[in-house]
Design a protein around this motif. Structure first.
Motif, PDB file in Angstrom:
ATOM      1  N   SER A 105      74.733 133.875 -94.095  1.00  0.00           N
ATOM      2  CA  SER A 105      74.796 132.599 -93.215  1.00  0.00           C
ATOM      3  C   SER A 105      74.235 131.439 -93.923  1.00  0.00           C
ATOM      4  CB  SER A 105      73.865 132.845 -91.925  1.00  0.00           C
ATOM      5  OG  SER A 105      72.467 133.139 -92.404  1.00  0.00           O
ATOM      6  N   THR A 137      82.313 126.759 -92.737  1.00  0.00           N
ATOM      7  CA  THR A 137      81.911 127.846 -92.351  1.00  0.00           C
ATOM      8  C   THR A 137      80.387 127.677 -91.938  1.00  0.00           C
ATOM      9  OG1 THR A 137      81.568 130.336 -92.952  1.00  0.00           O
ATOM     10  CG2 THR A 137      81.445 128.690 -94.774  1.00  0.00           C
ATOM     11  N   GLY A 158      76.306 130.246 -91.308  1.00  0.00           N
ATOM     12  CA  GLY A 158      76.111 130.001 -89.709  1.00  0.00           C
ATOM     13  C   GLY A 158      77.414 130.041 -89.013  1.00  0.00           C
ATOM     14  N   GLU A 159      77.249 129.527 -87.825  1.00  0.00           N
ATOM     15  CA  GLU A 159      78.401 129.351 -86.969  1.00  0.00           C
ATOM     16  C   GLU A 159      78.893 127.766 -86.793  1.00  0.00           C
ATOM     17  OE1 GLU A 159      80.952 130.820 -86.009  1.00  0.00           O
ATOM     18  OE2 GLU A 159      81.458 129.199 -84.859  1.00  0.00           O
ATOM     19  N   TYR A 198      74.435 143.258 -89.965  1.00  0.00           N
ATOM     20  CA  TYR A 198      74.528 143.177 -91.256  1.00  0.00           C
ATOM     21  C   TYR A 198      74.323 141.945 -91.825  1.00  0.00           C
ATOM     22  CZ  TYR A 198      78.981 141.638 -89.782  1.00  0.00           C
ATOM     23  OH  TYR A 198      79.916 141.069 -88.969  1.00  0.00           O
ATOM     24  N   THR A 222      85.048 131.373 -88.346  1.00  0.00           N
ATOM     25  CA  THR A 222      84.216 131.252 -86.949  1.00  0.00           C
ATOM     26  C   THR A 222      84.057 132.566 -86.329  1.00  0.00           C
ATOM     27  OG1 THR A 222      84.147 130.021 -84.666  1.00  0.00           O
ATOM     28  CG2 THR A 222      86.373 130.704 -85.786  1.00  0.00           C
TER      29      THR A 222
HETATM   30  N1  SAM Z   1      79.704 132.427 -87.970  1.00  0.00           N
HETATM   31  C1  SAM Z   1      81.074 132.724 -88.775  1.00  0.00           C
HETATM   32  C2  SAM Z   1      81.799 133.724 -88.535  1.00  0.00           C
HETATM   33  O1  SAM Z   1      81.073 134.631 -87.867  1.00  0.00           O
HETATM   34  O2  SAM Z   1      82.720 134.231 -89.001  1.00  0.00           O
HETATM   35  C3  SAM Z   1      81.018 132.127 -90.275  1.00  0.00           C
HETATM   36  C4  SAM Z   1      79.691 132.676 -90.884  1.00  0.00           C
HETATM   37  S1  SAM Z   1      79.889 134.370 -91.224  1.00  0.00           S
HETATM   38  C5  SAM Z   1      78.374 134.529 -92.353  1.00  0.00           C
HETATM   39  C6  SAM Z   1      81.278 134.810 -92.235  1.00  0.00           C
HETATM   40  C7  SAM Z   1      81.756 135.938 -92.448  1.00  0.00           C
HETATM   41  O3  SAM Z   1      80.734 136.818 -93.339  1.00  0.00           O
HETATM   42  C8  SAM Z   1      81.807 136.903 -91.497  1.00  0.00           C
HETATM   43  O4  SAM Z   1      83.022 137.846 -91.323  1.00  0.00           O
HETATM   44  C9  SAM Z   1      80.909 137.818 -91.384  1.00  0.00           C
HETATM   45  O5  SAM Z   1      81.086 139.046 -90.790  1.00  0.00           O
HETATM   46  C10 SAM Z   1      80.645 137.985 -92.720  1.00  0.00           C
HETATM   47  N2  SAM Z   1      79.249 138.408 -93.330  1.00  0.00           N
HETATM   48  C11 SAM Z   1      78.168 138.405 -92.971  1.00  0.00           C
HETATM   49  N3  SAM Z   1      77.300 138.980 -93.744  1.00  0.00           N
HETATM   50  C12 SAM Z   1      77.886 139.588 -94.433  1.00  0.00           C
HETATM   51  C13 SAM Z   1      77.828 140.675 -95.703  1.00  0.00           C
HETATM   52  N4  SAM Z   1      76.444 141.122 -95.739  1.00  0.00           N
HETATM   53  N5  SAM Z   1      78.404 141.440 -96.074  1.00  0.00           N
HETATM   54  C14 SAM Z   1      79.972 141.230 -95.818  1.00  0.00           C
HETATM   55  N6  SAM Z   1      80.395 140.159 -94.905  1.00  0.00           N
HETATM   56  C15 SAM Z   1      79.377 139.532 -94.249  1.00  0.00           C
END
Ligand code: SAM
Length: 332
Positions: free
Chosen positions: A328, A67, A69-70, A29, A100
């Motif tokens: 990301s 935040t 990306g990772e 997603y 993360t």
């Molecule tokens: N890599 C880290 C992580 O996995 O938490 C930080 C970045 S990630 C983009 C941050 C959060 O955004 C995660 O909890 C991810 O599940 C959520 N996320 C990413 N794409 C999304 C979307 N289209 N809708 C809702 N949440 C989303």
């Protein structure tokens, strides 16, 4: 130093910083499998990120979330945490935290605590090993769980974030609530947001949290509580576990009226709203002068453009995502 107050009188006190657009997972997603990442020369150095974040702290930011990306896959990222930790010591910053995927936590948990981090968010959408691999494409659940337990042992307070996905994890939240209860973790569920092209139709993934809540109430006693963590979640208390359940509902309930946040990408682009495309370049002003006046003027100009709210809609047949960038890029 002038503080940041937007045209609607909202005080901006929370900065989220995406320190890299790269990630060691490819959650369906969030990203497509063949993402094109930014060329390295476009990405701010850790010293530049520190300078930018510190300017925001001077301008009234009290909470900083790292935040991506990772974030933990960026080389030498701990030096940024260590440097930013100085603002906690002076009392200018209330909280330094991160979001993360947990894959690198076993390596970094102790050091994060040492830098002053107290709470972290870890994204885990399922506790089923095979499904975890399926949704993340490249992730290993056991590694993530080891990381989470290392973080718990190090003394970090942990909140688990799960994106609610129709026909994927919608029957798993009871299990996740029980697991979180056992470990004293809070859990936040997030509605999927229409961000970035992921090569599929998001209507197929969308699961309103109002439906999830109704189902959960068959098994758990949920009570609304006024607790706020400084972010967009609304919280419930789960009587049976004593833990909190957060709900982030950008689609069923817009949460913009109390928005105190802005988001900075790793190229120095400032997004004043997660759900709008308008942005301000801060890399130019940052690099234009060693003194911070130019940068601070650019920040003031950007805050003056913070919109009233976003307008996420998920509709079948609507062409393309609401905003073109992936999560990301701006960080979740
Ligand atoms: N890599 C880290 C992580 O996995 O938490 C930080 C970045 S990630 C983009 C941050 C959060 O955004 C995660 O909890 C991810 O599940 C959520 N996320 C990413 N794409 C999304 C979307 N289209 N809708 C809702 N949440 C989303």
């Amino acid at each position: 130093m002038s503080k940041m107050i937007d045209p609607f009188g909202r005080h901006v006190s929370y900065l989220r910083v995406s320190v890299t657009d790269r990630c060691d997972f490819r959650c369906h997603y969030c990203m497509s499998e063949d993402m094109t990442f930014l060329p390295k020369q476009d990405v701010l150095s850790l010293e530049e990120l520190d300078r930018l974040c510190s300017a925001f702290v001077r301008k009234g930011v009290r909470k900083l979330r790292i935040t991506g990306g990772e974030p933990l896959v960026r080389r030498n990222i701990m030096s940024l945490f260590r440097n930013l930790g100085r603002h906690l010591k002076t009392g200018e910053l209330d909280e330094l935290t991160l979001t993360t995927n947990g894959s690198q936590l076993a390596r970094f948990a102790d050091e994060l605590v040492d830098c002053g981090v107290k709470r972290i968010n870890v994204s885990v959408d399922t506790l089923d090993r095979d499904k975890f691999q399926q949704i993340t494409r490249w992730g290993k659940l056991d590694k993530v769980l080891d990381g989470i337990l290392a973080a718990k042992t190090a003394g970090l307070q942990i909140k688990i974030n799960a994106v609610a996905l129709k026909d994927f994890n919608e029957r798993e939240f009871d299990n996740m609530i029980a697991w979180c209860g056992e470990h004293e973790f809070d859990l936040t569920l997030i509605e999927t947001m229409p961000m970035g092209d992921i090569g599929g139709d998001r209507v197929d993934q969308y699961l309103p949290l109002s439906t999830v809540r109704q189902r959960l109430e068959e098994n758990w006693t949920l009570t609304d509580i006024p607790y706020r963590s400084g972010g967009p979640a609304r919280y419930l208390e789960i009587a049976e576990t004593g833990q909190k359940l957060g709900l982030i509902t950008p689609l069923t309930h817009n949460f913009c009226e109390s928005c105190n946040r802005v988001r900075l990408t790793c190229t120095g682009t400032l997004y004043m709203c997660l759900g709008q495309d308008d942005a301000a370049d801060l890399r130019g002003p940052l690099r234009a002068s060693e003194a911070d006046e130019v940068l601070e003027a650019a920040v003031d100009e950007a805050i003056g453009r913070k919109p009233k709210g976003h307008d996420f809609v998920i509709e079948r047949g609507r062409s393309g995502p609401a905003v073109s960038r992936h999560m990301s890029v701006t960080g979740g």
